[in-house]
Design an enzyme around this catalytic site. Structure first.
Site, PDB file in Angstrom:
ATOM      1  N   PHE A  50     -16.347 -13.998   3.625  1.00 19.54           N
ATOM      2  CA  PHE A  50     -15.542 -12.789   3.782  1.00 19.54           C
ATOM      3  C   PHE A  50     -14.398 -13.049   4.756  1.00 19.54           C
ATOM      4  O   PHE A  50     -14.565 -13.816   5.703  1.00 19.54           O
ATOM      5  CB  PHE A  50     -16.402 -11.643   4.326  1.00 19.54           C
ATOM      6  CG  PHE A  50     -17.302 -11.017   3.297  1.00 19.54           C
ATOM      7  CD1 PHE A  50     -16.976  -9.818   2.688  1.00 19.54           C
ATOM      8  CD2 PHE A  50     -18.484 -11.634   2.936  1.00 19.54           C
ATOM      9  CE1 PHE A  50     -17.794  -9.237   1.738  1.00 19.54           C
ATOM     10  CE2 PHE A  50     -19.324 -11.061   1.979  1.00 19.54           C
ATOM     11  CZ  PHE A  50     -18.980  -9.857   1.384  1.00 19.54           C
ATOM     12  N   GLU A  51     -13.271 -12.347   4.545  1.00 16.05           N
ATOM     13  CA  GLU A  51     -12.128 -12.561   5.434  1.00 16.05           C
ATOM     14  C   GLU A  51     -12.420 -12.146   6.875  1.00 16.05           C
ATOM     15  O   GLU A  51     -11.745 -12.561   7.800  1.00 16.05           O
ATOM     16  CB  GLU A  51     -10.893 -11.839   4.901  1.00 16.05           C
ATOM     17  CG  GLU A  51     -10.994 -10.325   4.919  1.00 16.05           C
ATOM     18  CD  GLU A  51      -9.723  -9.661   4.370  1.00 16.05           C
ATOM     19  OE1 GLU A  51      -9.385  -9.914   3.216  1.00 16.05           O
ATOM     20  OE2 GLU A  51      -9.085  -8.911   5.115  1.00 16.05           O
ATOM     21  N   THR A  52     -13.422 -11.324   7.078  1.00 18.82           N
ATOM     22  CA  THR A  52     -13.786 -10.909   8.438  1.00 18.82           C
ATOM     23  C   THR A  52     -14.479 -12.016   9.222  1.00 18.82           C
ATOM     24  O   THR A  52     -14.735 -11.855  10.408  1.00 18.82           O
ATOM     25  CB  THR A  52     -14.742  -9.710   8.375  1.00 18.82           C
ATOM     26  OG1 THR A  52     -15.706  -9.966   7.344  1.00 18.82           O
ATOM     27  CG2 THR A  52     -13.983  -8.436   8.075  1.00 18.82           C
TER      28      THR A  52
ATOM     29  N   ASN B 106      -3.337  -9.280   7.269  1.00 22.02           N
ATOM     30  CA  ASN B 106      -4.413  -9.454   8.263  1.00 22.02           C
ATOM     31  C   ASN B 106      -4.283 -10.763   9.039  1.00 22.02           C
ATOM     32  O   ASN B 106      -4.522 -10.809  10.248  1.00 22.02           O
ATOM     33  CB  ASN B 106      -5.775  -9.437   7.561  1.00 22.02           C
ATOM     34  CG  ASN B 106      -6.426  -8.069   7.635  1.00 22.02           C
ATOM     35  OD1 ASN B 106      -6.096  -7.253   8.484  1.00 22.02           O
ATOM     36  ND2 ASN B 106      -7.374  -7.825   6.750  1.00 22.02           N
TER      37      ASN B 106
END
Lengths: 256, 325
Positions: A50-52, B106
């Protein structure tokens, strides 16, 4: 033949494309189900991240956002945004990354808008904005798009170009110096599309049982080549079963 | 425990460090670890004209915008996962022209904080070449000349000065951020402001280190000796921290890994409904923000029974039996 919904068809269409050597950058919603289904059906060795910053995630329960604590427990590594985006920008790992994106609009070259409709400075409709989509479109080895078909979505020109597809055609990504490979697959609720190697224009690749190429063209503002299309293979009972019982048993994404 | 170190009450910390017109950033991501107690305190203090810098801070940004505290935002994602594909008050405010927005990605926002943390004026990336993130600026160069809170340019595209083998090698330089104040919510800290983060840390560490002042709200203040047993997770250190505030349930209705889950009732059944309607929104603020004196009273309003359902299982870090439908 298995009884299936169009959502399930979309998830299975994407899952079938994932290979064991792929690193899948996961979103939420149907795109996430596709990633989980790939792990369970076609590519058990693929890594999902995940990008997180959650890397090689296990899915005991369906996450509702990219930050859901459900992606944290059992992951092989937990970091932050910079770590994940570095994996995509890194020229050794980035080319192996596949990601599935959603958007409000798409054009014939696979450029995506997830920012706004109308004038950017005083939008008629404002959406969430890029998040990581622009980063993925710029940097990842390839990206796939999940969208519902329709003339409001498949447009001549996107109102805001959030995520780079092939920009204005062949050679355009190279000309601005984008390192990623761009879009390679568009999966909708009625058909799937790919991009011509030479022109970089979207063409109809397959239509789902019950739909015709002509009816699909009716729902798109730009003209797509229909000549290469074949009917898609519907999901098998086995695939549908895994989706329902193992990928989203609580029906957080799939409508029951 | 005679010495109080950097420990402050929440109201005191907000009064001391969050001023009208400040450049401010918040930790957390969508509905996880947003410092919601602090967000409500800012709204209650009727702080105005904040300039928010954010990657994807869903719930904090939306309530702050809805609370009328925000003048402009530099942001990557104004959504909240499955709870709001676009944050509702954010969307309304942008469509009505009440707040100004500058869009980044982001990665870019994270790099901007990282540049601030590193003490350099910018960092490069290949992300966004050829897109409207480069072509369309929310704040034009003239706006930027007149507003000292903004970098003089949104971004700059340059040729790679070390280019040897690529035909075209352009990079996007994104300007450093050094917020006046950042607020993050952590699991644990000591009274000196050594901070332990568990689970994902999003852009929290970069944001914390980029900031001129840093308020850390946390679930628990613990003895330094406890933090020393697990030094790998102590990502933020005393010399970066201005104030430590112990505030259990400080991220509710958002989740805190290892402590409690997000609250689907609040985020979906209550918030989504009230946020869509201006008069119901005002009633929400009157009841849940202005109508309570502090976090304690807010939690009493939510009720023990509700909070009980959210306690995290210690093994997995969330509540596996939470009803999320």
């Amino acid at each position: 033949m298995a009884d299936y919904s169009l959502q399930e068809m979309m998830a299975v269409m994407a899952a079938r494309e994932v290979k064991n050597s792929d690193i899948v950058l996961c979103g939420t919603g149907i795109a996430m189900l596709a990633a989980i289904a790939a792990k369970k059906i076609t590519a058990p060795e693929a890594s999902i991240f995940f990008e997180t910053g959650a890397i090689d995630v296990q899915f005991a329960q369906t996450p509702l956002s990219l930050a859901d604590p459900r992606i944290m427990h059992g992951a092989i590594h937990l970091a932050g945004l910079v770590e994940s985006f570095n994996i995509i920008q890194n020229r050794t790992t980035g080319p192996n990354v596949i990601s599935i994106l959603g958007a409000a609009q798409i054009d014939i070259y696979g450029n995506l808008n997830s920012t706004s409709i109308g004038d950017y400075w005083r939008p008629k409709v404002r959406f969430s904005g890029s998040g990581g989509a622009c980063d993925i479109g710029s940097l990842a080895g390839q990206f796939w798009v999940f969208m519902e078909l329709g003339k409001k979505r498949f447009v001549e020109k996107v109102d805001y170009l959030t995520t780079p597809g092939f920009l204005d055609g062949a050679g355009a990504r190279e000309k601005v110096g984008l390192p990623g490979g761009g879009p390679s697959l568009v999966i909708t609720n009625k058909a799937s599309f790919r991009f011509d190697d030479t022109t970089k224009k979207m063409y109809l690749h397959s239509y789902y049982p019950g739909f015709t190429p002509e009816a699909i063209q009716e729902e798109i503002c730009f003209e797509v080549d229909l000549t290469r299309a074949t009917e898609a293979k519907p999901p098998t009972e086995h695939e549908v079963n895994i989706l329902r019982t193992q990928c989203d048993p609580d029906r957080m994404v799939l409508k029951s | 425990m005679g010495h109080r170190g950097k420990v402050l009450g929440l109201s005191e910390a907000i009064e001391r460090y969050v001023h009208d017109g400040a450049v401010i950033s918040f930790g957390g991501f969508s509905a996880t670890q947003c410092p919601m107690a602090a967000v409500h305190e800012i709204i209650r203090h009727r702080i105005k004209n904040l300039h928010v810098v954010a990657a994807s801070n869903g719930q904090s940004v939306d309530e702050l915008v809805g609370g009328g505290c925000v003048e402009g935002i530099e942001i990557a994602y104004g959504g909240n996962g499955r709870f709001a594909s676009t944050c509702i008050r954010f969307r309304r405010a942008v469509e009505k022209g009440e707040i100004k927005v500058e869009d980044y990605s982001n990665y870019q926002m994270s790099l901007r904080f990282m540049a601030g943390a590193m003490g350099v004026p910018f960092l490069p990336t290949y992300s966004s070449l050829g897109t409207d993130i480069i072509n369309k600026w929310g704040y034009g160069e003239e706006d930027r000349r007149q507003n000292p809170r903004l970098a003089p340019k949104k971004l700059v595209v340059v040729d790679n000065p070390f280019n040897v083998n690529r035909q075209v090698d352009q990079l996007v330089l994104v300007p450093a951020l050094e917020p006046d104040v950042t607020i993050i919510h952590a699991q644990r800290a000591d009274i000196w402001g050594n901070v332990q983060l568990m689970g994902l840390h999003f852009a929290d560490i970069e944001q914390a280190k980029a900031s001129k002042k840093l308020i850390v709200t946390c679930e628990e203040i613990v003895e330094t000796e406890i933090l020393r047993k697990d030094p790998y997770r102590n990502h933020i250190l005393t010399f970066q921290v201005s104030a430590v505030v112990e505030i259990p349930w400080g991220a509710y209705p958002c989740a805190v890994f290892g402590y409690y889950d997000y609250d689907p009732w609040f985020l979906r059944d209550l918030y989504q409904k009230v946020a869509k309607n201006d008069s119901e929104w005002q009633n929400y603020l009157d009841k849940y923000v202005y109508g309570v004196k502090d976090r304690q009273e807010f939690l009493e309003l939510i009720g023990k029974d509700r909070l009980q359902t959210l306690h995290a299982d210690k093994e997995v870090g969330y509540n596996p039996s939470l009803n999320r439908r």
